[in-house]
Each structure stands twice: as C-alpha cells, then as structure tokens.
Design an enzyme around this catalytic site. Structure first.
Site, short mmCIF file in Angstrom:
data_model
loop_
_atom_site.label_atom_id
_atom_site.label_comp_id
_atom_site.label_asym_id
_atom_site.label_seq_id
_atom_site.Cartn_x
_atom_site.Cartn_y
_atom_site.Cartn_z
N LYS B 86 0.82 -1.21 0.00
CA LYS B 86 0.00 0.00 0.00
C LYS B 86 0.86 1.27 0.00
O LYS B 86 0.46 2.31 -0.52
CB LYS B 86 -0.89 -0.02 1.24
CG LYS B 86 -1.99 1.02 1.27
CD LYS B 86 -2.89 0.76 2.47
CE LYS B 86 -4.02 1.76 2.58
NZ LYS B 86 -4.90 1.44 3.73
N GLU B 183 -11.24 5.82 5.18
CA GLU B 183 -11.21 4.90 6.32
C GLU B 183 -11.80 5.50 7.59
O GLU B 183 -12.64 4.86 8.24
CB GLU B 183 -9.78 4.38 6.54
CG GLU B 183 -9.39 3.38 5.46
CD GLU B 183 -7.89 3.15 5.30
OE1 GLU B 183 -7.12 3.62 6.17
OE2 GLU B 183 -7.50 2.51 4.32
N ASP B 205 -6.90 7.61 13.24
CA ASP B 205 -6.70 6.32 12.57
C ASP B 205 -5.23 6.11 12.23
O ASP B 205 -4.72 6.66 11.25
CB ASP B 205 -7.57 6.30 11.30
CG ASP B 205 -7.46 5.00 10.51
OD1 ASP B 205 -6.66 4.12 10.91
OD2 ASP B 205 -8.17 4.87 9.50
#
Lengths: 177, 620
Positions: B86, B183, B205
């Site tokens: 990623k 997200e 996050d």
C-alpha cells in the site's frame, strides 16, 4: 441542461435573499436536498443517473458553501443586486485601513521571527473577532440600509482580512511542522 | 433508474432480492472483507476461521501466494515477497523514503514504481489486486454468489494518484467499485450507528502505514466530515523500523543480508506488540552468520526512540481542528481506529491532547471494514430502515501550474465532494495557439513541492493578442474523491478534457491487457462475465423504469410513453440473446429515452421536499 439550475441559491434552499440567514434552516434544507440527490443514493444505478446526481450534488454543495460563509454570501447577494464587488480591479482603500493592515503584517512578521505559537494564535483569534464585527456591519449595510456600494467596499476590506487570516494559518502550520 | 428511490425511500427495485455487496479494508499490514447479513455487519473469515488476511504477496515462478502462506516466505524469499505494498500505491521511486533498505528490485517507471519478481515485473496495482482477488473469492464463497460490488476503503489523506491506483487494483481483481470510502469515515459510520452518537467526533486512525485524522459532525443520520488531515507515509511500520534501528545500534550490527534484515524486522514488530501489554520485551535472534542478538527493550526506551513519530501524528491533528474551526473542548469523543492505536504511547498522547479518554469500544482492526460493509449494503440498493448520508471532503487542494512554477489553487482542501470549480486563464504571448495544463495536488506554493497529477494540452486556440483568449478550466471531483479536468477556450469552444490518470493511473486498455494476461481462458471468461453483467444491469434498469412509470406517469410528455415502452421491449429481446454489446446498446437506448423524464422526476422530488419544508415553517 435539463435541471432547473436557474433558481438562485437562496431560492434553492427556500430562504429569503438576505445577509442574515437562519443557519439552522440552511443546514437543514441543504441536508434534505443532499439526501435526495447525493451520488450515494445512485451508486447501484446506471451511468446517466450517476451523472445527474453528481451534477445536482455538486450544485447543492456550491450553493451551500456560498451561503454558509458570510463573505461569499455577501458577495453573492451583491451579485444578485447587480453590483460587482470589483475585488480584483478596485484596490483603493482608506488610508486608515491600509495603516491597520501594515500593523497586522508587522505583528505577523514579529510572531514569525520569534517562532511564538501562542502569539500567533492570539493574532488568529483577534482577527477572527474583528472580522465578526465587520460581518455585523455588512448585515446592517445590506439588510437594513440597502447600501450596496458601501457593502461592496466592506467586502473588499474583508477580502484583505481573509488573506491575513490565511497568512497567519500558514505561519502556524509552518511553526507546528 | 434512481428516481423511484426518491419517491419511496423504503422500497428497493427488487424487494425480495438481496444484492451481495461487501466492504473491503485494503490495509497496509492486514486486509479484511465484511458484509451485512440479516441486518448485522460481520467480518467474513477464511476457511480456517481467520478474519485478517496479511497484506503480503509472494510471487513464485509458477504461481502467487497471498496472506499467511506468503508471510512464512518473508525471511526465506524476501525479494519476491512483497509486504506493505500500500505504501507504493500511486508512488514513484523517489517518493519512497527508505527504498534502499528494502529487499526488492525496484524498477523506476514514470508514474508508479514497479517491482521485478521471479514472475515478472509487477506494479503495486497488480500486487494489490492479488490481495483483493483473495478477498473477493472469500466473500463469494461465503455468500454463495457473485458480488454486485464493493466499497473499498482508502486513507482519507490519500491523494488522487493513490485513490486512482486503488480503484484500478479493484477493477483488476474483477470488483465493481461502488465507492472509495475514506477509512475514518467508514469507522465513524460503524461507530456512530452503533452508539447513536451526536456531536463532533475526531477519528484518529493510525494503521500499519498510514495516518489519518478526521473531524466529523454527527447529527441525525448525517455524517459530515468537517476536515481531514494526515500523513500517507506514517504508521506502525515506522515504529517497527525505529526498534529495528535500535537493535542494530545496540547490537553493533551492519551490512546484514536481506534474510537477516527481515528476521530482525519481524522481531522488532513482535517486541512492539509485547510492549502493548508488558513493560519489557525480550529480543533474541540468531542471525545467518551465527551471531546472536539478545536485548531487552522497555517501554521507556521505546517511548524515547518513537517520540518524534508520536508528535508527527499530533501536528496534523492540530491542523484538522483548525481547519474545522474548532477547539479541543468542542470535541465530544475521539474514536481510535487502526491496529497501531493499541500502542499505549499513542493512547496516552491522544488522551492528553484531547483531554479525554479515547474511545476503544470497537475492535480497531475491524471497525473500518464493518463501516465499509454497512455503506456497501446501502450503495448496492439494499435499503435499510434508517437512512443516512455521508458528506465527505477532499484532503488536499487541487490546482494548476501558472507562470513561474507557481500553483494556482482551484479546489481547496476540505471541500465537500462532489465539487466542481472553474477558473479562467489566459495566454501570455501574442498568437499563442496551445496551452499546456499541468494539474497538481498539495498545499505548497511551488509546483515542485506538490504532487503532479497530469499534464495535457489544449490546442487550436485561435491566434489572438496576449491576454485576449479566455480559457476556462473546470475541475470536477466525484464522490470517490477522483478528479477530472476539462479545459475550454470560451470564444471558440475548443475543448480538451482528461480524467486525471496519465501520470499515475492505468488506462482502460492496460487494465484489459492485464486482465487478459491473468486469465487462462481470458477471452471466454470475460465475454461471459460481460454478458452476465449486462443482463443483470438491463434487468435492473427495466424494473426501475417500470416502477418510475407507475409512480410518476403524470410527468411524462406526449409520445414519451410509447417510445420508452418500445425500448423496454427491445432491451427484453437483447437480454434473451447472447451478445453483451447488443444488451449494452439497448440499455443505453432506454437510458437515453428516459433521460429527460428522469430529470423531471428529480426536479419534482427536490421541489416537493422544499415545499414540504415551507409548510412545516408555516405550522411552527
């Protein structure tokens, strides 16, 4: 275009065209429209619906953002009254205002050089409260006196102040980085 | 056709048919897939009962391993075993900070970096697609049918190139992307719906490789993102790396081979995890040279070597609050998301910053996938009782290069999407007939400090004196946060447009090629799939149009009804056949025939909503 985008932003949200708006009602009307037109409601459908929905949702966002912020709301209202705020072309400002601007800039420079975050935050807050006062004045000029030329001049001043605000915020970001 | 849902929000086009949709959290370290079953969001496990799929892909000469199998090969076959892919999505080689320390054979391609493996050169998009394929198979097996689509989550702070790469990976894995969802927003949905919360919340996050902070306002079914900030190259991996460097320093090691590097890296990660529950972590390892490492890391040392990483999360948090125009006191709760928020140092720092205990009542590893599943269920058209609305923003400003390498911002960061903005530019030379348009993303003033997204040219501008041409450049950002740009010379109407892909994304053609290369019976499979999809889509459209006609027949104009009926018949016929192109053609024809009817319905419904509102005011 098939949609009735000819309605002005106030009409779109069912509001009277004025500087003083009921923010609660604006928020509610905006959300009601988005609930109907937002692309999330059309995600499982054909490309055509998706496109229409994106256009509508984009339009609703644009209208909402314009009316939500005092300066853009005033500018838009003046535009509806056929008054150009001449923010690019008309840079003539009262000497007093220009002096105040210079003082602001000096204060920002000093806080920057001293790397003083709390000073800079104070400048940020002071500017916000001065701008709020000017917004009150803008309301008087637009809604009570219908003094569009006066309002137009104040919009130009506020544009300057907004730029100061951006400078302060950028400086704060740099200091925190 | 959408509009029937406007009139009857409780009704879906096919009330008895539940459309299979999933939410996928494509994480740096682990990936998950979740769905809504009997009105409950659940994470889907593999046959061994595991929910987390390690985001690790190993290429062999004759195949690919994903997940646990690949994890085991990390130390033995590091060059071909890609972890944390990623971090490479939508990134060029120069963007990858510690590339030199990684065991891979990077290939520096314009646009996105590639990795040379025993199975050939692979792009991060292809590698991510392998992970997504496994999740898709898991879901289809577990749900017993083909997926209508998926919501894929991305870090809120992902830029256009990273988002586009993610969407490409999903397409490559044969997944219909219903939406790219941020997200933290996904987490807020799972959290907010669960707790019935109202007020301003911060979602903090910290994942394996990315950090996001989003400030959201939750009120009566509306999740409004006020601002977002973050760092798309900061996560648990960096904490591991600090421990790894500490091990090298303490043990006086240098010049390790790749296997030993991987060995110590996994020990570093294990030590970090131990420190979540304990005061000390023992690190013992035997290297391939026979040297042994025997160290003890305590929480105090860990805190001091990672102090700067912790403060790297707080600076964006401050910015997000300022952008939202809020102070710490106005934040009602802080929701912790991502496995890395388990670290006590993070819990402590966040608690101190917001002057309140962070909320940890949802599993930080699963909450994003669960929220994505809940949203996927709605987007697929499976209406739930209560309806909600997500209003998200773009994380970074979008702009154009102007004279002198400066950036003119066109769309500001934290604008609610979808958003469109147009700006006019002019020529600077007499007789200039072409203009090059360079689209960038970022907050800095200089083009060289921002990310270049695309360059394209507007040609055929009629020769005029400098400053006379008026070129209107329009930016449109859709609900996935993806940008398309159009330029138009106003006096002549010369047009040029681009969906921002050339620099970092893949063209449709490239995707098709990759798909073909990855299937043995590529062509047959694809045709069968295309036909199947077109039939489903066609059937759905007919149902929707018929329902709309029933409800709003009064909005039809003369002759429209017959025309629509004829096209419905034609589509029915095409569906019976076996040529997907004919189905698509008939489908488009029907779409076209209902276009203005659809628009009238939408106008009518918006008007109706506003009229209703005015009546309410009168009553008050």
């Amino acid at each position: 275009m098939l949609f009735d985008f000819s309605k002005n932003h106030f009409e779109l949200f069912g509001l009277a065209p004025a500087f003083h708006v009921d923010v609660g009602r604006l928020d509610q009307a905006y959300r009601e429209i988005q609930t109907l037109v937002h692309p999330d409601k059309f995600a499982h459908l054909g490309d055509q619906e998706k496109r229409l929905s994106m256009q509508w949702a984009t339009h609703a966002n644009e209208a909402y953002q314009t009316l939500k912020k005092p300066l853009s709301r005033a500018r838009y209202l003046l535009h509806l009254h056929g008054v150009d705020t001449q923010e690019e072309s008309n840079t003539a400002m009262p000497a007093e205002f220009l002096m105040a601007q210079m003082e602001w800039r000096e204060a920002i420079m000093e806080a920057k050089e001293a790397q003083d975050i709390s000073d800079m935050e104070q400048l940020h807050n002071r500017l916000r409260s001065e701008m709020r006062e000017q917004h009150q004045e803008l309301g008087r000029l637009l809604d009570e006196k219908a003094d569009y030329q006066g309002a137009s001049g104040l919009v130009r001043k506020l544009k300057f102040m907004e730029k100061l605000g951006e400078e302060i915020d950028t400086a704060l970001e740099m200091m925190e980085a | 056709m959408a509009l029937l849902q406007i009139a009857e929000p409780g009704m879906s086009a096919a009330p008895h048919q539940h459309r299979l949709a999933v939410g996928i959290d494509l994480g740096t370290t682990n990936s998950l897939v979740a769905t809504v079953r009997s009105a409950l969001a659940v994470v889907l496990n593999d046959e061994n009962g595991r929910s987390l799929l390690p985001s690790v892909v190993r290429y062999r000469a004759d195949g690919v391993d994903v997940g646990c199998h690949a994890v085991h090969a990390q130390a033995t076959d590091p060059q071909n075993t890609i972890v944390s892919v990623k971090r490479f999505m939508g990134r060029g080689l120069p963007d990858i900070a510690d590339a030199a320390h990684m065991p891979y054979h990077f290939v520096d391609e314009p646009g996105m970096v590639q990795i040379s493996t025993v199975a050939g050169v692979k792009s991060p998009v292809e590698i991510s697609a392998e992970i997504l394929k496994v999740l898709r198979q898991r879901a289809e097996k577990s749900l017993g049918g083909e997926l209508v689509g998926a919501v894929i989550t991305v870090p809120a702070y992902f830029d256009d190139a990273q988002r586009q790469a993610t969407k490409d990976a999903a397409r490559l894995a044969g997944i219909n992307v219903l939406r790219l969802l941020n997200e933290p927003t996904a987490a807020a949905v799972a959290y907010g719906l669960d707790n019935g919360s109202e007020g301003v919340f911060a979602v903090f996050d910290l994942g394996g490789g990315t950090f996001d902070i989003s400030i959201l306002k939750l009120s009566r079914g509306v999740f409004e993102v006020l601002s977002t900030n973050g760092d798309s190259a900061l996560g648990g991996d960096d904490f591991d790396h600090r421990i790894y460097c500490w091990i090298l320093e303490q043990a006086g090691l240098s010049g390790l081979n790749h296997k030993d590097v991987r060995l110590l890296q996994s020990h570093a990660r294990a030590a970090k995890e131990v420190l979540t529950e304990h005061e000390e972590a023992a690190i013992t390892a035997v290297l391939s040279t026979g040297e042994t490492v025997d160290l003890t890391l305590n929480t105090e040392v860990f805190a001091s070597i990672t102090k700067s990483l912790v403060s790297k999360t707080l600076a964006p948090t401050r910015k997000a609050l300022r952008d939202a125009g809020l102070t710490v006191e106005e934040v009602k709760g802080v929701v912790m998301v991502g496995g890395s928020t388990r670290m006590p140092i993070i819990q402590h720092a966040v608690g101190e910053f917001f002057a309140q205990e962070p909320l940890n009542n949802l599993d930080p590893d699963k909450v994003v996938a669960l929220g994505a599943a809940i949203q996927a269920n709605v987007l697929a058209g499976n209406r739930s009782e209560d309806d909600w609305l997500l209003l998200d923003v773009i994380p970074l400003s979008l702009g154009l290069e102007t004279m002198g390498g400066l950036v003119e911002k066109v769309v500001m960061r934290n604008s609610t999407i979808p958003v469109a903005r147009a700006q006019e530019f002019t020529t600077y030379k007499d007789g200039q007939t072409a203009m090059s348009i360079h689209v960038v993303q970022g907050e800095r003033e200089l083009v060289s400090d921002c990310r270049s997204l695309a360059k394209f040219e507007l040609r055929g501008i009629p020769p005029m004196v400098a400053g006379a041409a008026r070129i209107r450049v329009t930016f449109q950002v859709d609900a996935d946060g993806l940008l398309s740009v159009m330029a138009r010379e106003q006096s002549t109407g010369v047009e040029s447009s681009v969906t921002v892909k050339p620099s970092y994304g893949l063209s449709d053609e490239q995707i098709t090629q990759m798909l073909q290369a990855s299937h043995t019976h590529a062509k047959d499979d694809m045709l069968a799939r295309a036909l199947q999809e077109a039939r489903v889509e066609g059937g759905r459209l007919i149902e929707a149009v018929e329902a709309a006609l029933e409800e709003d027949a009064h909005l039809l104009k003369e002759g429209e009804s017959d025309k629509i009926a004829a096209r419905i018949d034609a589509l029915h016929e095409a569906i019976k056949g076996d040529d997907h192109r004919l189905v698509t053609q008939a489908l488009e024809a029907l779409n076209h025939a209902t276009e203005s009817f659809a628009a009238r319905r939408m106008d009518a419904s918006v008007n109706k909503a506003l009229t209703g509102q005015k009546l309410e005011e009168l009553e008050n």
